[in-house]
Design an enzyme around this catalytic site. Sequence first.
Site, PDB file in Angstrom:
ATOM      1  N   ASP A  13       0.876  -1.176   0.000  1.00 12.67           N
ATOM      2  CA  ASP A  13       0.000   0.000   0.000  1.00 12.67           C
ATOM      3  C   ASP A  13       0.911   1.222   0.000  1.00 12.67           C
ATOM      4  O   ASP A  13       2.132   1.108   0.192  1.00 12.67           O
ATOM      5  CB  ASP A  13      -0.877  -0.010   1.272  1.00 12.67           C
ATOM      6  CG  ASP A  13      -1.743   1.253   1.398  1.00 12.67           C
ATOM      7  OD1 ASP A  13      -2.438   1.600   0.428  1.00 12.67           O
ATOM      8  OD2 ASP A  13      -1.711   1.906   2.465  1.00 12.67           O
ATOM      9  N   SER A  14       0.314   2.397  -0.171  1.00 10.75           N
ATOM     10  CA  SER A  14       1.099   3.631  -0.085  1.00 10.75           C
ATOM     11  C   SER A  14       1.640   3.835   1.326  1.00 10.75           C
ATOM     12  O   SER A  14       2.534   4.649   1.532  1.00 10.75           O
ATOM     13  CB  SER A  14       0.220   4.821  -0.450  1.00 10.75           C
ATOM     14  OG  SER A  14      -0.830   4.931   0.488  1.00 10.75           O
ATOM     15  N   CYS A  76      -4.456  -1.390  -1.866  1.00  9.82           N
ATOM     16  CA  CYS A  76      -4.629   0.054  -2.030  1.00  9.82           C
ATOM     17  C   CYS A  76      -5.565   0.274  -3.213  1.00  9.82           C
ATOM     18  O   CYS A  76      -5.286  -0.203  -4.324  1.00  9.82           O
ATOM     19  CB  CYS A  76      -3.260   0.670  -2.313  1.00  9.82           C
ATOM     20  SG  CYS A  76      -3.308   2.412  -2.729  1.00  9.82           S
ATOM     21  N   GLU A 157      -1.909   8.409   8.323  1.00 12.34           N
ATOM     22  CA  GLU A 157      -0.485   8.013   8.349  1.00 12.34           C
ATOM     23  C   GLU A 157       0.233   8.549   9.592  1.00 12.34           C
ATOM     24  O   GLU A 157       1.173   7.930  10.069  1.00 12.34           O
ATOM     25  CB  GLU A 157       0.248   8.544   7.108  1.00 12.34           C
ATOM     26  CG  GLU A 157       0.014   7.766   5.834  1.00 12.34           C
ATOM     27  CD  GLU A 157       0.645   6.368   5.828  1.00 12.34           C
ATOM     28  OE1 GLU A 157       1.848   6.255   6.103  1.00 12.34           O
ATOM     29  OE2 GLU A 157      -0.082   5.413   5.557  1.00 12.34           O
ATOM     30  N   CYS A 189     -11.025   3.489   0.443  1.00  8.69           N
ATOM     31  CA  CYS A 189      -9.577   3.656   0.617  1.00  8.69           C
ATOM     32  C   CYS A 189      -9.209   2.779   1.808  1.00  8.69           C
ATOM     33  O   CYS A 189      -9.918   2.797   2.822  1.00  8.69           O
ATOM     34  CB  CYS A 189      -9.246   5.118   0.894  1.00  8.69           C
ATOM     35  SG  CYS A 189      -7.557   5.407   1.468  1.00  8.69           S
ATOM     36  N   HIS A 191      -7.086   3.011   4.025  1.00  8.93           N
ATOM     37  CA  HIS A 191      -6.772   3.712   5.278  1.00  8.93           C
ATOM     38  C   HIS A 191      -8.041   3.921   6.134  1.00  8.93           C
ATOM     39  O   HIS A 191      -7.947   3.993   7.360  1.00  8.93           O
ATOM     40  CB  HIS A 191      -6.177   5.098   4.990  1.00  8.93           C
ATOM     41  CG  HIS A 191      -4.726   5.079   4.607  1.00  8.93           C
ATOM     42  ND1 HIS A 191      -4.269   4.637   3.393  1.00  8.93           N
ATOM     43  CD2 HIS A 191      -3.622   5.475   5.295  1.00  8.93           C
ATOM     44  CE1 HIS A 191      -2.948   4.769   3.339  1.00  8.93           C
ATOM     45  NE2 HIS A 191      -2.534   5.274   4.477  1.00  8.93           N
TER      46      HIS A 191
HETATM   47  N1  DGL Z   1      -4.711   3.416   0.976  1.00  5.26           N
HETATM   48  C1  DGL Z   1      -4.855   3.964  -0.307  1.00  5.26           C
HETATM   49  C2  DGL Z   1      -6.144   3.602  -1.003  1.00  5.26           C
HETATM   50  O1  DGL Z   1      -6.710   2.578  -0.684  1.00  5.26           O
HETATM   51  C3  DGL Z   1      -4.252   5.248  -0.726  1.00  5.26           C
HETATM   52  C4  DGL Z   1      -4.213   6.421   0.145  1.00  5.26           C
HETATM   53  C5  DGL Z   1      -3.224   7.422  -0.382  1.00  5.26           C
HETATM   54  O2  DGL Z   1      -2.042   7.109  -0.355  1.00  5.26           O
HETATM   55  O3  DGL Z   1      -3.656   8.488  -0.866  1.00  5.26           O
HETATM   56  O4  DGL Z   1      -6.579   4.282  -1.881  1.00  5.26           O
END
Ligand code: DGL
Length: 280
Positions: A13-14, A76, A157, A189, A191
């Site tokens: 993931d990011s 992600c 984050e 997302c 996150h």
């Molecule tokens: N966790 C990510 C997603 O599912 C990306 C969040 C990000 O880095 O902007 O889209």
Amino acid sequence: MIAPDEMPIGIFDSGVGGLSVLRHIQLQLPYEHLVYFADSGFAPYGDKPEAVIVARSLAIAEFLLQQGAKALVVACNTATAAAIKGLRERYCSVPVVGVEPGLKPAAAHSKNQLIGVLATDRTLNSTKFNLLREQVSAATGSQFLLQACIGLADQIETGDLQSSVIEALVQSYVAPLIARDVDTLVLGCTHYPFIRPLIESLIERSGKNIQLIDTGEPVARHLARRLAEHGLQRSMGGRVQLTAYTSASPAALDAAFLALLGIPTTARFMAPTQTTFQLG
Ligand code: DGL
């Protein structure tokens, strides 16, 4: 020589968002070795050009495969929308599982067919997402109200999930959808499941009944099926290993594993830099 099923599943993931998928993979596939890559040095992905996300995804996939990954999970939504096609073309013999906003389950749950979608700007503007949206709308008559949550993943984050900044962002993104009477809200997302309690308390205070949709569990089930199809499921026995890498601070990733999942890790720094892949 190590048997292929003994190799780990590579997940990326990011940043820490993919841990919301990893926890379902651990529940669904408790005997699998896992290697997680958090690209926190390049987070967020949501505000990056698509070409950058594709290049990062290919470089990380290459790194995970060098670590012996038998399957890849793009944990992600943003990276899946941008890069899954390229990843599958490049690594056609490896199961590559992605994550996308749960529009189909949302349409199946919704009674009034009015559905809110929280995701990054990049996901909501991607061709892949918009094709899915059109398909599901045509099949079910659902109306999707899209909300780009700029800045929210970056705040998650930081690890302070109770901060007033996160609270204000959630209020500004979710309250208008509640006011529009959505009865279902997609967490698009990876996150966002970590701030589910905040979203739920906002909904509760509104007095409305709104169902939240997170795709972590169905993604883990899909991964289990793909591994079984390829004869790659590890059978029970022996110690299970979890290895973690990050392109930013190992201490911060260790803290996130502990805070979000209660798992102690010893993450290592690694910055895959190979960006010269050609797609197609
Ligand atoms: N966790 C990510 C997603 O599912 C990306 C969040 C990000 O880095 O902007 O889209």
